[in-house]
Design a protein around this motif. Structure first.
Motif, mmCIF file in Angstrom:
data_model
loop_
_atom_site.group_PDB
_atom_site.id
_atom_site.type_symbol
_atom_site.label_atom_id
_atom_site.label_comp_id
_atom_site.label_asym_id
_atom_site.label_seq_id
_atom_site.Cartn_x
_atom_site.Cartn_y
_atom_site.Cartn_z
ATOM 1 N N LEU A 77 0.845 -1.200 0.000
ATOM 2 C CA LEU A 77 0.000 0.000 0.000
ATOM 3 C C LEU A 77 0.873 1.239 0.000
ATOM 4 C CD1 LEU A 77 -2.623 -0.907 2.749
ATOM 5 C CD2 LEU A 77 -2.947 -0.929 0.282
ATOM 6 N N ARG A 78 0.574 2.169 -0.829
ATOM 7 C CA ARG A 78 1.294 3.435 -0.824
ATOM 8 C C ARG A 78 0.643 4.370 0.188
ATOM 9 N NH1 ARG A 78 5.129 4.300 -4.163
ATOM 10 N NH2 ARG A 78 5.405 3.006 -5.979
ATOM 11 N N ILE A 79 1.381 5.382 0.593
ATOM 12 C CA ILE A 79 0.894 6.324 1.601
ATOM 13 C C ILE A 79 -0.447 6.919 1.198
ATOM 14 C CG2 ILE A 79 1.345 8.579 2.641
ATOM 15 C CD1 ILE A 79 4.283 7.802 2.701
ATOM 16 N N ARG A 80 -0.588 7.298 -0.034
ATOM 17 C CA ARG A 80 -1.863 7.901 -0.480
ATOM 18 C C ARG A 80 -3.013 6.914 -0.348
ATOM 19 N NH1 ARG A 80 0.987 10.244 -5.525
ATOM 20 N NH2 ARG A 80 1.816 12.162 -4.670
ATOM 21 N N GLU A 81 -2.754 5.654 -0.638
ATOM 22 C CA GLU A 81 -3.805 4.641 -0.521
ATOM 23 C C GLU A 81 -4.209 4.443 0.928
ATOM 24 O OE1 GLU A 81 -1.981 1.357 -2.477
ATOM 25 O OE2 GLU A 81 -2.259 2.211 -4.457
ATOM 26 N N VAL A 82 -3.225 4.442 1.840
ATOM 27 C CA VAL A 82 -3.530 4.312 3.263
ATOM 28 C C VAL A 82 -4.353 5.518 3.713
ATOM 29 C CG1 VAL A 82 -2.539 4.289 5.599
ATOM 30 C CG2 VAL A 82 -1.543 2.860 3.806
ATOM 31 N N ALA A 83 -3.923 6.706 3.328
ATOM 32 C CA ALA A 83 -4.637 7.928 3.720
ATOM 33 C C ALA A 83 -6.055 7.956 3.161
ATOM 34 C CB ALA A 83 -3.859 9.155 3.255
ATOM 35 N N LYS A 84 -6.221 7.478 1.948
ATOM 36 C CA LYS A 84 -7.538 7.455 1.332
ATOM 37 C C LYS A 84 -8.450 6.438 2.021
ATOM 38 C CE LYS A 84 -9.561 6.675 -3.244
ATOM 39 N NZ LYS A 84 -9.244 6.329 -4.629
ATOM 40 N N ARG A 85 -7.899 5.270 2.338
ATOM 41 C CA ARG A 85 -8.676 4.191 2.940
ATOM 42 C C ARG A 85 -9.054 4.499 4.387
ATOM 43 N NH1 ARG A 85 -9.159 -1.171 0.838
ATOM 44 N NH2 ARG A 85 -7.642 -0.707 -0.762
ATOM 45 N N TRP A 86 -8.113 5.095 5.132
ATOM 46 C CA TRP A 86 -8.336 5.412 6.549
ATOM 47 C C TRP A 86 -8.132 6.908 6.736
ATOM 48 C CZ3 TRP A 86 -5.298 0.939 5.452
ATOM 49 C CH2 TRP A 86 -6.013 -0.257 5.620
ATOM 50 N N ASP A 87 -9.199 7.665 6.500
ATOM 51 C CA ASP A 87 -9.116 9.118 6.461
ATOM 52 C C ASP A 87 -8.799 9.782 7.796
ATOM 53 O OD1 ASP A 87 -11.580 8.517 7.571
ATOM 54 O OD2 ASP A 87 -12.674 10.009 6.420
ATOM 55 N N LYS A 88 -8.887 9.068 8.886
ATOM 56 C CA LYS A 88 -8.571 9.658 10.185
ATOM 57 C C LYS A 88 -7.090 9.535 10.538
ATOM 58 C CE LYS A 88 -13.204 9.128 11.968
ATOM 59 N NZ LYS A 88 -14.065 8.543 12.984
ATOM 60 N N LEU A 89 -6.305 8.949 9.644
ATOM 61 C CA LEU A 89 -4.866 8.873 9.848
ATOM 62 C C LEU A 89 -4.216 10.076 9.174
ATOM 63 C CD1 LEU A 89 -4.083 5.096 9.181
ATOM 64 C CD2 LEU A 89 -4.685 6.213 11.324
ATOM 65 N N SER A 90 -3.439 10.817 9.936
ATOM 66 C CA SER A 90 -2.757 11.985 9.383
ATOM 67 C C SER A 90 -1.491 11.550 8.642
ATOM 68 C CB SER A 90 -2.376 12.941 10.513
ATOM 69 O OG SER A 90 -1.316 12.398 11.282
ATOM 70 N N PRO A 91 -0.958 12.423 7.807
ATOM 71 C CA PRO A 91 0.317 12.100 7.164
ATOM 72 C C PRO A 91 1.409 11.798 8.195
ATOM 73 C CG PRO A 91 -0.706 13.940 6.039
ATOM 74 C CD PRO A 91 -1.531 13.669 7.276
ATOM 75 N N ALA A 92 1.386 12.499 9.321
ATOM 76 C CA ALA A 92 2.373 12.232 10.379
ATOM 77 C C ALA A 92 2.172 10.835 10.965
ATOM 78 C CB ALA A 92 2.273 13.284 11.474
ATOM 79 N N ASP A 93 0.908 10.421 11.142
ATOM 80 C CA ASP A 93 0.626 9.065 11.625
ATOM 81 C C ASP A 93 1.181 8.036 10.651
ATOM 82 O OD1 ASP A 93 -0.901 9.997 13.817
ATOM 83 O OD2 ASP A 93 -2.776 9.873 12.690
ATOM 84 N N ILE A 94 0.882 8.233 9.391
ATOM 85 C CA ILE A 94 1.288 7.287 8.354
ATOM 86 C C ILE A 94 2.805 7.212 8.258
ATOM 87 C CG2 ILE A 94 1.192 6.795 5.874
ATOM 88 C CD1 ILE A 94 -1.655 8.112 5.985
#
Length: 74
Positions: free
Chosen positions: A20-37
């Motif tokens: 999974l790429r960062i954008r896919e993780v962020a898209k799938r789980w919208d409550k995760l911030s870029p800092a979280d990821i």
């Protein structure tokens, strides 16, 4: 710990997360911030963060993450 940049995000790290790429993780789980990821280093890290941020149980978070990893790997 692996750090990601916002300029050219590489695939996430260990234990299948690389599917999974960062954008896919962020898209799938919208409550995760870029800092979280950016702090994710393993599948278990993602499961724990999904459970915490989205208010679901660990078992449900594990199912969701595993499904996303399967979908991302194909």
């Amino acid at each position: 710990m692996i750090r990601f940049t916002t300029i050219d995000p590489p695939p996430a790290a260990a234990e299948g997360i690389q599917a999974l790429r960062i954008r896919e993780v962020a898209k799938r789980w919208d409550k995760l911030s870029p800092a979280d990821i950016a702090t994710l280093a393993s599948r278990d890290d993602l499961i724990g963060m999904v459970a915490t941020r989205h208010g679901v149980g660990k078992a449900q978070a594990r199912k969701d993450v595993d499904a996303a990893l399967r979908a991302g790997g194909s």
